[in-house]
Scaffold this motif. Structure first.
Motif, PDB file in Angstrom:
ATOM      1  N   LYS A  18     -88.887   6.087 -40.444  1.00 26.03           N
ATOM      2  CA  LYS A  18     -88.381   6.238 -41.981  1.00 26.03           C
ATOM      3  C   LYS A  18     -88.624   7.599 -42.581  1.00 26.03           C
ATOM      4  O   LYS A  18     -87.751   8.084 -43.229  1.00 26.03           O
ATOM      5  N   ASN A  24     -84.705   3.584 -45.267  1.00 24.98           N
ATOM      6  CA  ASN A  24     -85.554   2.579 -45.831  1.00 24.98           C
ATOM      7  C   ASN A  24     -85.321   1.433 -44.941  1.00 24.98           C
ATOM      8  O   ASN A  24     -84.542   1.503 -44.034  1.00 24.98           O
ATOM      9  N   ASP A  25     -86.048   0.066 -45.254  1.00 27.86           N
ATOM     10  CA  ASP A  25     -86.089  -0.920 -44.533  1.00 27.86           C
ATOM     11  C   ASP A  25     -84.766  -1.537 -44.436  1.00 27.86           C
ATOM     12  O   ASP A  25     -84.218  -1.907 -43.217  1.00 27.86           O
ATOM     13  N   ILE A  28     -82.607   0.671 -42.093  1.00 29.83           N
ATOM     14  CA  ILE A  28     -83.194   0.274 -40.518  1.00 29.83           C
ATOM     15  C   ILE A  28     -82.486  -0.773 -40.120  1.00 29.83           C
ATOM     16  O   ILE A  28     -81.668  -1.297 -39.248  1.00 29.83           O
TER      17      ILE A  28
END
Length: 123
Positions: A18, A24-25, A28
C-alpha cells in the motif's frame, strides 16, 4: 534472505504494498478481483489462516503489483510459489503424457488434481 523476508507475513507485505503503490484495500481488491472485505480481512489477519489465501489471489497480487515477486508474496502467505512452465517443459510433459496408457493418464490426472487442490488450499 533478509530478516524481513524471513518474518514478514501477508498483512505486513500488504502494508508495504500500500505504501509503495499508494493504494488502499479497495483498490487492491479491485485490481485482483476480490471483495474489499477479503483484502481487509488479510490486512487484519482475520482470513488466510487455516486453509490459507487462494493461490489465484496470490498470483493476481503478483500480476497487479509487479514490484513484489511471486516468491515474496507466496512466502508472506506461508505458501510455496508454483513453479514456472516454460514452453519446452510443457512440451516434455505432453510427450510423456502421450506415452501413457489411457488408464495411466486417468490415474495421473487424479494425482495432478489432488496436488493442485493441495496447492490451492495450502494443505
Amino acid at each position: 534472505m533478509t530478516d524481513q523476508e524471513r518474518t514478514e507475513d501477508l498483512a505486513q507485505l500488504l502494508a508495504r504494498l500500500k505504501d509503495v503503490y499508494d493504494v488502499n484495500d479497495s483498490e487492491i481488491a479491485r485490481r485482483i478481483g476480490v471483495a474489499p472485505a477479503t483484502v481487509n480481512a488479510w490486512v487484519h489477519r482475520r482470513r488466510g489462516g487455516g486453509r490459507g489465501v487462494k493461490r489465484e489471489s496470490l498470483e493476481a497480487l503478483a500480476d497487479a503489483f509487479p514490484k513484489f515477486t511471486r516468491e515474496e508474496i507466496f512466502r508472506a502467505a506461508g505458501r510455496e510459489s508454483p513453479g514456472p512452465l516454460p514452453p519446452e517443459a510443457e512440451a516434455r510433459v505432453l510427450e510423456l503424457w502421450r506415452g501413457l496408457t489411457e488408464e495411466q493418464q486417468r490415474l495421473k490426472e487424479i494425482e495432478l488434481r489432488a496436488l493442485g487442490e493441495a496447492n490451492r488450499t495450502g494443505q
